[in-house]
Design an enzyme around this catalytic site. Structure first.
Site, mmCIF file in Angstrom:
data_model
loop_
_atom_site.group_PDB
_atom_site.id
_atom_site.type_symbol
_atom_site.label_atom_id
_atom_site.label_comp_id
_atom_site.label_asym_id
_atom_site.label_seq_id
_atom_site.Cartn_x
_atom_site.Cartn_y
_atom_site.Cartn_z
ATOM 1 N N HIS A 131 0.874 -1.181 0.000
ATOM 2 C CA HIS A 131 0.000 0.000 0.000
ATOM 3 C C HIS A 131 0.911 1.231 0.000
ATOM 4 C CE1 HIS A 131 -2.788 2.943 1.834
ATOM 5 N NE2 HIS A 131 -3.778 2.129 1.539
ATOM 6 N N ASP A 208 2.989 -4.449 8.239
ATOM 7 C CA ASP A 208 1.790 -3.645 8.048
ATOM 8 C C ASP A 208 0.608 -4.604 8.206
ATOM 9 O OD1 ASP A 208 -0.448 -2.434 7.058
ATOM 10 O OD2 ASP A 208 0.492 -1.643 5.250
ATOM 11 N N GLN A 211 -4.468 -5.153 7.068
ATOM 12 C CA GLN A 211 -5.424 -6.116 6.514
ATOM 13 C C GLN A 211 -5.356 -7.480 7.191
ATOM 14 O OE1 GLN A 211 -7.756 -5.224 4.541
ATOM 15 N NE2 GLN A 211 -6.980 -3.267 3.809
ATOM 16 N N LYS A 234 -10.481 -0.417 10.823
ATOM 17 C CA LYS A 234 -10.640 -1.656 10.048
ATOM 18 C C LYS A 234 -10.947 -2.845 10.963
ATOM 19 C CE LYS A 234 -7.351 -0.176 6.509
ATOM 20 N NZ LYS A 234 -7.943 0.131 5.216
ATOM 21 N N CYS A 372 -4.790 2.395 -3.617
ATOM 22 C CA CYS A 372 -3.543 2.935 -3.046
ATOM 23 C C CYS A 372 -2.391 1.958 -3.244
ATOM 24 C CB CYS A 372 -3.690 3.261 -1.562
ATOM 25 S SG CYS A 372 -4.891 4.540 -1.239
HETATM 26 N N1 PLP Z 1 -1.740 -0.608 4.645
HETATM 27 C C1 PLP Z 1 -2.685 -1.376 4.102
HETATM 28 C C2 PLP Z 1 -2.331 -2.755 3.651
HETATM 29 C C3 PLP Z 1 -3.992 -0.896 3.973
HETATM 30 O O1 PLP Z 1 -4.924 -1.662 3.422
HETATM 31 C C4 PLP Z 1 -4.288 0.414 4.416
HETATM 32 C C5 PLP Z 1 -5.641 0.987 4.250
HETATM 33 O O2 PLP Z 1 -6.365 0.652 3.346
HETATM 34 C C6 PLP Z 1 -3.263 1.174 4.993
HETATM 35 C C7 PLP Z 1 -2.004 0.629 5.080
HETATM 36 C C8 PLP Z 1 -3.508 2.553 5.502
HETATM 37 O O3 PLP Z 1 -4.400 2.522 6.575
HETATM 38 P P1 PLP Z 1 -4.989 3.885 7.172
HETATM 39 O O4 PLP Z 1 -5.508 4.656 5.991
HETATM 40 O O5 PLP Z 1 -6.067 3.425 8.090
HETATM 41 O O6 PLP Z 1 -3.878 4.590 7.854
#
Ligand code: PLP
Length: 414
Positions: A131, A208, A211, A234, A372
């Site tokens: 991401h 990270d 998910q 989430k 993203c």
């Molecule tokens: N990393 C992953 C794999 C994600 O799916 C997301 C959000 O969709 C993020 C990071 C960023 O999360 P946040 O926007 O809640 O900070």
């Protein structure tokens, strides 16, 4: 591993759906089928009630006062930290730091870890399926410190090429930063193996977990990762709250990421000394009500049982994948053997945006776009996908309605 799972036979996932007021809404006159939990999850009544109750009956600041409201708020704030410690099975509560979300957690680590440990010529290793939140902070760090960003490639199923990963690791590698589960492909990465290899090369590892925390049992000690981050919104909690887990031995060596109230021990004009963990990383009045809401969310998920949630979502994934494979012209993007409940897809001759727009008119919420993850899209030679993603409150009935609607929409658009 965690001991928080009820036997699956006593979990009625149709009943769980009833706990989510948003899922009783209709959209464009049709019952809502919500398939965008990878973006953000709907909230159970217990979370909404906990936040409302806190603001209506218990609201006060934390840490700063001796009056009853503040003492209670502080206790609750610390209790939730212990709950998160149990949820992740971290060794100590002070290894759990509240942030605003995954993005802020990664940025804080990039800044602070970078300042402490990254020198010109050092290398940071990420993967091709990250991401943007797990790409851009490292680019900023590398630019800042004269370090080099290296990328582990993936294959056309959406699996990391582990042989290439092994080749990229070297004594200059300071940190490996990898998604546990890809938000655009669903791939579940072999974190234990990846962590072992990173440590073998003398590097630290950040996961990270945006998910994975909502969908899989997590045990940071068993995985042996140095950092693990996720977002409250989430995992059924509110927006504006996230978690940064870090091994205390590492966090102790890292400078604060922000300066302000609460993170200090003493302040004089010539020099300030910093507070101990976790407060060293929690500058300013924190997101108190959001922490309370996150606590309620984690209690909810834990009462259902993370292993039960995993199994339920695996069933939905298999059920939906089987049916979608039968749709002519539909191609699933991300076909790794180990996947979470995420199905990205494209349809020959139809733009994903049109699919999303037409599905919405039928009450079905799916995400469309690059998620993203532009480098991932580039790998597959596509600008965007449509994506259906599942959570514990989805049912086979949701999948059936989605597939029927999708077939209709494709017929109309092709
Ligand atoms: N990393 C992953 C794999 C994600 O799916 C997301 C959000 O969709 C993020 C990071 C960023 O999360 P946040 O926007 O809640 O900070």
């Amino acid at each position: 591993m965690q001991k928080q799972n009820k036997a699956s036979s006593i979990v009625d996932f149709n009943q769980i759906r009833e706990d989510f007021p948003m899922l009783k809404k209709s959209m464009h006159g049709k019952p809502l089928v919500y398939l965008d939990s990878a973006a953000t999850a709907q909230k159970p009544q217990a979370v909404i009630d906990a936040i409302t109750n806190f603001y209506q009956n218990q609201y006060g600041t934390v840490h700063r006062a001796v009056y009853e409201l503040s003492v209670h708020a502080t206790q609750e704030y610390q209790n939730v930290r212990k709950q998160i410690q149990t949820f992740l099975n971290s060794a100590k509560p002070e290894e759990i730091i509240y942030t605003r979300g995954t993005t802020e957690s990664i940025n804080m680590i990039a800044y602070s870890f970078g300042k402490a440990f990254v020198k010109p010529g050092d290398e940071i290793l990420i993967s091709e399926m990250e991401h943007h939140s797990n790409i851009v902070p490292w680019q900023i760090l590398c630019e800042d410190r004269g370090a080099v960003l290296k990328v582990i490639p993936m294959d056309d199923k959406g699996d990391l090429v582990m042989k290439e990963y092994a080749k990229l690791l070297n004594p200059k590698t300071k940190l490996v930063a990898i998604a546990h589960v890809s938000n655009s492909l669903g791939t579940i990465n072999p974190i234990k193996e990846i962590a072992k290899m990173a440590h073998g090369a003398g590097a630290k590892i950040l996961i990270d977990g945006a998910q994975s925390a909502p969908h899989l049992p997590i045990d940071v000690q068993d995985l042996d990762v140095d950092f693990f981050v996720f977002s409250g919104h989430k995992v059924l909690g509110p927006t504006g709250i996230g978690i940064l887990y870090g091994k205390a031995s590492l966090l102790d060596q890292m400078p604060p990421a922000q300066g302000g109230g609460d993170m200090i021990e003493t302040v004089t004009f010539p020099k300030t000394t910093y507070n101990v963990l976790p407060l060293k990383f929690e500058a300013g009045t924190p997101m108190i009500a959001e922490v309370v809401g996150l606590g309620a969310a984690i209690r909810y998920m834990t009462s259902v049982g993370m292993e039960n949630i995993r199994q339920h979502e695996q069933e939905l994934l298999a059920y939906a994948t089987e049916q979608m494979k039968e749709i002519p012209g539909l191609r699933i993007i991300g076909t790794a053997d180990h996947k979470g409940g995420i199905i990205s897809f494209v349809v020959e001759g139809v733009h994903p945006l049109d699919i999303g727009t037409m599905l919405d008119l039928k009450g079905i919420a799916v995400r469309t776009g690059h998620h993203c993850a532009q480098p991932t899209m580039r790998h597959f030679g596509i600008p965007a996908t449509a994506r259906a993603s599942f959570a514990l409150y989805n049912t086979k009935d949701d999948v059936d309605r989605f597939v029927v609607a999708l077939r209709d929409v494709i017929k109309m658009l092709q």
